[in-house]
Design a protein around this motif. Structure first.
Motif, PDB file in Angstrom:
ATOM      1  N   THR A   5      11.182  -6.489   4.440  1.00  0.00           N
ATOM      2  CA  THR A   5      11.135  -5.279   5.258  1.00  0.00           C
ATOM      3  C   THR A   5      11.200  -4.010   4.413  1.00  0.00           C
ATOM      4  O   THR A   5      10.557  -3.012   4.722  1.00  0.00           O
ATOM      5  N   ASN A   6      11.965  -4.035   3.325  1.00  0.00           N
ATOM      6  CA  ASN A   6      12.018  -2.876   2.430  1.00  0.00           C
ATOM      7  C   ASN A   6      10.677  -2.655   1.745  1.00  0.00           C
ATOM      8  O   ASN A   6      10.226  -1.516   1.571  1.00  0.00           O
ATOM      9  N   ALA A   7      10.043  -3.757   1.326  1.00  0.00           N
ATOM     10  CA  ALA A   7       8.740  -3.645   0.681  1.00  0.00           C
ATOM     11  C   ALA A   7       7.724  -3.037   1.642  1.00  0.00           C
ATOM     12  O   ALA A   7       6.954  -2.140   1.269  1.00  0.00           O
ATOM     13  N   ALA A   8       7.708  -3.517   2.874  1.00  0.00           N
ATOM     14  CA  ALA A   8       6.777  -2.963   3.856  1.00  0.00           C
ATOM     15  C   ALA A   8       7.049  -1.486   4.091  1.00  0.00           C
ATOM     16  O   ALA A   8       6.114  -0.678   4.168  1.00  0.00           O
ATOM     17  N   ALA A   9       8.319  -1.119   4.195  1.00  0.00           N
ATOM     18  CA  ALA A   9       8.671   0.287   4.412  1.00  0.00           C
ATOM     19  C   ALA A   9       8.189   1.159   3.260  1.00  0.00           C
ATOM     20  O   ALA A   9       7.686   2.265   3.466  1.00  0.00           O
ATOM     21  N   LEU A  10       8.326   0.665   2.023  1.00  0.00           N
ATOM     22  CA  LEU A  10       7.860   1.415   0.865  1.00  0.00           C
ATOM     23  C   LEU A  10       6.350   1.602   0.911  1.00  0.00           C
ATOM     24  O   LEU A  10       5.831   2.687   0.654  1.00  0.00           O
ATOM     25  N   GLY A  11       5.627   0.541   1.245  1.00  0.00           N
ATOM     26  CA  GLY A  11       4.182   0.647   1.340  1.00  0.00           C
ATOM     27  C   GLY A  11       3.745   1.609   2.426  1.00  0.00           C
ATOM     28  O   GLY A  11       2.799   2.385   2.247  1.00  0.00           O
ATOM     29  N   LEU A  12       4.437   1.594   3.554  1.00  0.00           N
ATOM     30  CA  LEU A  12       4.104   2.505   4.654  1.00  0.00           C
ATOM     31  C   LEU A  12       4.436   3.941   4.287  1.00  0.00           C
ATOM     32  O   LEU A  12       3.721   4.875   4.662  1.00  0.00           O
ATOM     33  N   LEU A  13       5.513   4.134   3.536  1.00  0.00           N
ATOM     34  CA  LEU A  13       5.865   5.472   3.064  1.00  0.00           C
ATOM     35  C   LEU A  13       4.789   6.001   2.140  1.00  0.00           C
ATOM     36  O   LEU A  13       4.405   7.167   2.204  1.00  0.00           O
ATOM     37  N   ARG A  14       4.264   5.142   1.289  1.00  0.00           N
ATOM     38  CA  ARG A  14       3.189   5.526   0.375  1.00  0.00           C
ATOM     39  C   ARG A  14       1.922   5.898   1.155  1.00  0.00           C
ATOM     40  O   ARG A  14       1.217   6.840   0.793  1.00  0.00           O
ATOM     41  N   SER A  15       1.636   5.188   2.250  1.00  0.00           N
ATOM     42  CA  SER A  15       0.392   5.433   2.986  1.00  0.00           C
ATOM     43  C   SER A  15       0.431   6.727   3.787  1.00  0.00           C
ATOM     44  O   SER A  15      -0.614   7.240   4.185  1.00  0.00           O
ATOM     45  N   ALA A  16       1.624   7.256   4.043  1.00  0.00           N
ATOM     46  CA  ALA A  16       1.745   8.523   4.786  1.00  0.00           C
ATOM     47  C   ALA A  16       2.845   9.376   4.170  1.00  0.00           C
ATOM     48  O   ALA A  16       3.838   9.688   4.821  1.00  0.00           O
ATOM     49  N   PRO A  17       2.706   9.771   2.888  1.00  0.00           N
ATOM     50  CA  PRO A  17       3.800  10.448   2.181  1.00  0.00           C
ATOM     51  C   PRO A  17       4.122  11.828   2.708  1.00  0.00           C
ATOM     52  O   PRO A  17       5.201  12.352   2.458  1.00  0.00           O
ATOM     53  N   ARG A  18       3.196  12.434   3.434  1.00  0.00           N
ATOM     54  CA  ARG A  18       3.421  13.810   3.880  1.00  0.00           C
ATOM     55  C   ARG A  18       3.986  13.895   5.294  1.00  0.00           C
ATOM     56  O   ARG A  18       4.221  14.980   5.798  1.00  0.00           O
ATOM     57  N   GLU A  19       4.173  12.748   5.949  1.00  0.00           N
ATOM     58  CA  GLU A  19       4.764  12.780   7.283  1.00  0.00           C
ATOM     59  C   GLU A  19       6.272  12.965   7.148  1.00  0.00           C
ATOM     60  O   GLU A  19       6.945  12.169   6.496  1.00  0.00           O
ATOM     61  N   PRO A  20       6.817  14.014   7.751  1.00  0.00           N
ATOM     62  CA  PRO A  20       8.244  14.283   7.598  1.00  0.00           C
ATOM     63  C   PRO A  20       9.091  13.316   8.415  1.00  0.00           C
ATOM     64  O   PRO A  20       8.598  12.570   9.261  1.00  0.00           O
ATOM     65  N   GLY A  21      10.378  13.357   8.171  1.00  0.00           N
ATOM     66  CA  GLY A  21      11.312  12.605   9.005  1.00  0.00           C
ATOM     67  C   GLY A  21      11.561  11.204   8.505  1.00  0.00           C
ATOM     68  O   GLY A  21      11.351  10.871   7.344  1.00  0.00           O
ATOM     69  N   SER A  22      11.995  10.359   9.441  1.00  0.00           N
ATOM     70  CA  SER A  22      12.402   9.000   9.110  1.00  0.00           C
ATOM     71  C   SER A  22      11.697   8.021  10.034  1.00  0.00           C
ATOM     72  O   SER A  22      11.208   8.387  11.100  1.00  0.00           O
ATOM     73  N   PHE A  23      11.646   6.759   9.607  1.00  0.00           N
ATOM     74  CA  PHE A  23      11.072   5.741  10.489  1.00  0.00           C
ATOM     75  C   PHE A  23      11.720   4.397  10.229  1.00  0.00           C
ATOM     76  O   PHE A  23      12.339   4.172   9.179  1.00  0.00           O
ATOM     77  N   ALA A  24      11.567   3.526  11.203  1.00  0.00           N
ATOM     78  CA  ALA A  24      12.038   2.152  11.073  1.00  0.00           C
ATOM     79  C   ALA A  24      10.849   1.218  11.226  1.00  0.00           C
ATOM     80  O   ALA A  24      10.055   1.366  12.161  1.00  0.00           O
ATOM     81  N   TYR A  25      10.720   0.299  10.295  1.00  0.00           N
ATOM     82  CA  TYR A  25       9.710  -0.748  10.387  1.00  0.00           C
ATOM     83  C   TYR A  25      10.408  -2.004  10.881  1.00  0.00           C
ATOM     84  O   TYR A  25      11.310  -2.537  10.214  1.00  0.00           O
ATOM     85  N   LEU A  26      10.046  -2.489  12.066  1.00  0.00           N
ATOM     86  CA  LEU A  26      10.654  -3.682  12.651  1.00  0.00           C
ATOM     87  C   LEU A  26       9.715  -4.859  12.459  1.00  0.00           C
ATOM     88  O   LEU A  26       8.570  -4.835  12.924  1.00  0.00           O
ATOM     89  N   HIS A  27      10.202  -5.881  11.786  1.00  0.00           N
ATOM     90  CA  HIS A  27       9.371  -7.028  11.413  1.00  0.00           C
ATOM     91  C   HIS A  27       9.809  -8.259  12.202  1.00  0.00           C
ATOM     92  O   HIS A  27      10.901  -8.799  11.992  1.00  0.00           O
TER      93      HIS A  27
END
Length: 367
Positions: A194-216
């Motif tokens: 889940t951390n790896a996926a979150a890192l990849g998603l952060l990379r794909s949208a680095p300019r989106e502000p705020g926080s998110f949760a990736y639920l797997h």
């Protein structure tokens, strides 16, 4: 690039923070690239420093010309771009019943993938052999920066050690990161799926502000958390054990030792074919997370959720405030394996907050 050792020699220069920052800006600029003046303005470095760094990047094959900018009265500036094929990274997603591996270029684009089943109750040594075979099949020809492995939690991200993976008691305490580095002869980093996926998603949208949760939701249930622009792992890598929040004190026993955990309730509903109940349970858990951490967005992934995503999106959305959007995570089933490769790539591009913890390559055992 050439062999692994030659690539490593070239990469030594990139360990300089300023060089990594410039390389990261070139990655973000895409095919259109950026001029040296633009790189200086965005990085805060002097034009002289940027010129020196980009000269070295071009000499090592990591940067190339991308055309010229329109003239504003003087000599047109030359734009530089990242060379995607200058290096590669491998991502590995370890699930309880399968291993998926992917090789990506420097932009994070997936070049090739492989997947094989994993026998129930496989030993840790068997796991090392399976992962090694898949990696070797993908990296023929060299030019590999390292291998990122995303595995079910809980695990010790700092020490690279597996903990209590449900169904695999013999994995407890196994130093998977170091064992793979020894077998492969390549640097290896280990993190939760889940951390790896979150890192990849952060990379794909680095300019989106705020926080998110990736639920797997796959063979288990977990969460990857991005808070303040960083993947939040917790001091002991324990953050994101989303599936082990207790929803029913008198519920069925969970392999973690408690009763009525969200994971066991949700997976039971899935096994019974009650998708609506599974989605509602996932939504209740998500609502708890949003209320606790004030999460801005919720992204859904994992094999089970992606097999029929609409009911899960509706079920989670129904439990959350209207101000918190819910969507399927970009990348689909590749989100974890691509994120695993990003564990290796992110530090190369100045993303120190990614938390690079590589086991060094051994000097033997490579194909």
């Amino acid at each position: 690039m050439g062999s692994v050792s030659n690539l490593g020699a070239n990469l030594a220069a990139l360990r300089d923070h300023n060089a990594a920052v410039v390389l990261g800006l070139l990655r973000d600029a895409g095919e259109g690239g950026a001029s040296r003046a633009e790189l200086a303005a965005r990085s805060g470095l002097t034009p002289q420093a940027v010129s020196k760094i980009t000269t070295r990047l071009r000499a090592d094959g990591f940067a190339a010309e991308a055309g010229r900018r329109l003239s504003t009265g003087g000599k047109p500036a030359t734009a530089l771009r990242l060379v995607p094929g200058a290096g590669r990274a491998v991502g590995v997603h370890v699930e309880r019943d399968a291993v998926t591996a992917a090789v990506v270029d420097l932009t994070g684009a997936v070049v090739a993938t492989r997947a094989v089943p994993l026998a129930a109750g496989a030993t840790a040594e068997t796991l090392v052999g399976v992962v090694a075979e898949e990696v070797w099949a993908l990296v023929e020809g060299g030019g590999v920066l390292g291998v990122g492995v995303a595995a079910p939690g809980p695990l010790d991200h700092v020490g690279g050690v597996l903990r209590d993976v449900t169904g695999f008691p013999r994995w407890r305490g196994f130093p998977l990161r170091d064992a793979l580095a020894e077998r492969l002869g390549l640097p290896v980093v280990l993190d939760k799926d889940t951390n790896a996926a979150a890192l990849g998603l952060l990379r794909s949208a680095p300019r989106e502000p705020g926080s998110f949760a990736y639920l797997h939701l796959g063979t288990g249930l977990g969460a990857g958390l991005v808070l303040g622009g960083e993947v939040h792992r917790g001091t002991r890598t324990g953050a994101g054990e989303f599936g082990h929040q207790v929803l029913r004190l008198d519920g069925p026993p969970c392999p973690c030792g408690r009763r009525g955990c969200l994971e066991v309730l949700c997976l039971r509903a899935v096994a019974d074919g009650d998708t609506a109940l599974a989605a509602r349970l996932l939504g209740v858990g998500a609502a708890n997370l949003v209320q606790l951490l004030d999460i801005d967005r919720v992204l859904l992934g994992g094999r089970t959720a992606l097999a029929d995503p609409d009911p899960y999106v509706r079920g989670v959305r129904a439990e959350l405030p209207a101000s918190v959007p819910v969507a399927v995570a970009p990348g689909g089933e590749r989100a974890v394996v691509a994120g695993a490769a990003e564990l290796v790539l992110a530090p190369l591009f100045g993303a120190a907050r990614a938390g690079r913890l590589l086991a060094p390559a051994a000097h033997h055992g490579a194909p």
